[in-house]
Design a protein around this motif. Structure first.
Motif, PDB file in Angstrom:
ATOM      1  N   UNK A 274      -4.480  -7.733  13.883  1.00 45.74           N
ATOM      2  CA  UNK A 274      -3.242  -7.150  14.407  1.00 45.74           C
ATOM      3  C   UNK A 274      -3.393  -6.709  15.863  1.00 45.74           C
ATOM      4  N   UNK A 275      -2.377  -7.001  16.658  1.00 42.40           N
ATOM      5  CA  UNK A 275      -2.299  -6.530  18.032  1.00 42.40           C
ATOM      6  C   UNK A 275      -0.987  -5.762  18.155  1.00 42.40           C
ATOM      7  N   UNK A 276      -1.104  -4.476  18.489  1.00 44.98           N
ATOM      8  CA  UNK A 276       0.069  -3.620  18.638  1.00 44.98           C
ATOM      9  C   UNK A 276       0.300  -3.412  20.130  1.00 44.98           C
ATOM     10  N   UNK A 277       1.455  -3.844  20.599  1.00 45.96           N
ATOM     11  CA  UNK A 277       1.778  -3.760  22.025  1.00 45.96           C
ATOM     12  C   UNK A 277       2.549  -2.475  22.293  1.00 45.96           C
ATOM     13  N   UNK A 278       2.069  -1.748  23.314  1.00 41.45           N
ATOM     14  CA  UNK A 278       2.751  -0.533  23.748  1.00 41.45           C
ATOM     15  C   UNK A 278       3.257  -0.756  25.160  1.00 41.45           C
ATOM     16  N   UNK A 279       4.501  -0.419  25.379  1.00 43.49           N
ATOM     17  CA  UNK A 279       5.106  -0.486  26.710  1.00 43.49           C
ATOM     18  C   UNK A 279       6.132   0.633  26.806  1.00 43.49           C
TER      19      UNK A 279
ATOM     20  N   UNK B  38       8.848  -5.053  15.233  1.00 45.50           N
ATOM     21  CA  UNK B  38       8.686  -3.653  15.627  1.00 45.50           C
ATOM     22  C   UNK B  38       8.063  -2.869  14.485  1.00 45.50           C
ATOM     23  N   UNK B  39       7.146  -1.959  14.835  1.00 43.82           N
ATOM     24  CA  UNK B  39       6.556  -1.066  13.838  1.00 43.82           C
ATOM     25  C   UNK B  39       6.540   0.353  14.387  1.00 43.82           C
ATOM     26  N   UNK B  40       6.392   1.292  13.492  1.00 47.69           N
ATOM     27  CA  UNK B  40       6.337   2.710  13.847  1.00 47.69           C
ATOM     28  C   UNK B  40       4.890   3.122  14.140  1.00 47.69           C
ATOM     29  N   UNK B  41       4.690   4.254  14.825  1.00 49.41           N
ATOM     30  CA  UNK B  41       3.334   4.687  15.176  1.00 49.41           C
ATOM     31  C   UNK B  41       2.381   4.807  13.987  1.00 49.41           C
TER      32      UNK B  41
ATOM     33  N   UNK C  18       5.240  -1.621  19.333  1.00 54.20           N
ATOM     34  CA  UNK C  18       5.412  -0.236  18.915  1.00 54.20           C
ATOM     35  C   UNK C  18       6.841   0.180  19.227  1.00 54.20           C
ATOM     36  N   UNK C  19       7.631   0.399  18.190  1.00 54.46           N
ATOM     37  CA  UNK C  19       9.029   0.795  18.325  1.00 54.46           C
ATOM     38  C   UNK C  19       9.107   2.103  19.111  1.00 54.46           C
ATOM     39  N   UNK C  20       9.827   2.089  20.210  1.00 51.86           N
ATOM     40  CA  UNK C  20       9.947   3.288  21.036  1.00 51.86           C
ATOM     41  C   UNK C  20       8.851   3.408  22.080  1.00 51.86           C
ATOM     42  N   UNK C  21       7.903   2.491  22.065  1.00 52.65           N
ATOM     43  CA  UNK C  21       6.851   2.471  23.066  1.00 52.65           C
ATOM     44  C   UNK C  21       6.017   3.735  23.096  1.00 52.65           C
TER      45      UNK C  21
ATOM     46  N   UNK D  55      -2.429   2.576  11.022  1.00 51.52           N
ATOM     47  CA  UNK D  55      -3.002   1.918   9.838  1.00 51.52           C
ATOM     48  C   UNK D  55      -3.591   0.555  10.186  1.00 51.52           C
ATOM     49  N   UNK D  56      -2.869  -0.206  10.987  1.00 51.83           N
ATOM     50  CA  UNK D  56      -3.359  -1.534  11.377  1.00 51.83           C
ATOM     51  C   UNK D  56      -4.659  -1.432  12.182  1.00 51.83           C
ATOM     52  N   UNK D  57      -4.733  -0.446  13.052  1.00 47.03           N
ATOM     53  CA  UNK D  57      -5.943  -0.268  13.858  1.00 47.03           C
ATOM     54  C   UNK D  57      -7.101   0.214  12.987  1.00 47.03           C
ATOM     55  N   UNK D  58      -6.837   1.192  12.144  1.00 46.94           N
ATOM     56  CA  UNK D  58      -7.916   1.789  11.345  1.00 46.94           C
ATOM     57  C   UNK D  58      -8.386   0.918  10.183  1.00 46.94           C
ATOM     58  N   UNK D  59      -7.464   0.252   9.505  1.00 45.91           N
ATOM     59  CA  UNK D  59      -7.838  -0.467   8.284  1.00 45.91           C
ATOM     60  C   UNK D  59      -7.955  -1.977   8.447  1.00 45.91           C
ATOM     61  N   UNK D  60      -7.409  -2.512   9.540  1.00 44.84           N
ATOM     62  CA  UNK D  60      -7.481  -3.953   9.745  1.00 44.84           C
ATOM     63  C   UNK D  60      -8.150  -4.314  11.071  1.00 44.84           C
TER      64      UNK D  60
END
Length: 137
Positions: free
Chosen positions: A91-96, A35-38, A120-123, A43-48
């Protein structure tokens, strides 16, 4: 009589349980999704060059989703994960909306060789709470 058997063989029972856990540990670790925070997701989307994967259903996605999010409902990820092939090493960040959907989606991706899978912690609700942009289409 049963309790005598258990007491007489407790060492062997504990050893068997520990052996089972040790055998299953690689499977548990390999399919787990952190789990990660928004802010970490951004950061993962923008820098990686990461991807936001929206695993919600079509109606939820239409109500608002992060810009440039790829939409594959959790129910279809087993059939459509190949569409994400170019993100296998990124990185793949899953939102649900529910942890179960994100967990299932993440497990399918990890099983198919994706190295950096996050939930994504808290979706989507945590995305909204941070006042991050949403797009409606």
């Amino acid at each position: 009589m049963e309790s005598t058997f258990l007491m007489d063989n407790i060492f062997f029972i504990v050893a068997a349980v520990l052996s089972g856990v040790m055998l299953l540990w690689p499977v548990i670790v390999r399919t787990s999704v952190r789990d990660i925070e928004p802010k970490q997701a951004i950061r993962l989307v923008n820098y990686e060059d990461g991807l936001v994967l929206d695993a919600r259903d079509d109606g939820e996605y239409a109500e608002g989703h992060p810009p440039n999010a790829r939409h594959i409902p959790a129910e279809l990820i087993g059939e459509r994960w190949q569409e994400l092939e170019k993100f296998r090493e990124k990185p793949v960040v899953i939102i649900a909306t529910q942890g179960l959907r994100a967990g299932r989606t993440g497990a399918v991706l990890r099983k198919n060789g994706f190295k950096k899978v996050f939930n994504l912690n808290g979706g989507i609700d945590s995305w909204r709470r941070e006042n991050l942009p949403l797009v409606k289409k």
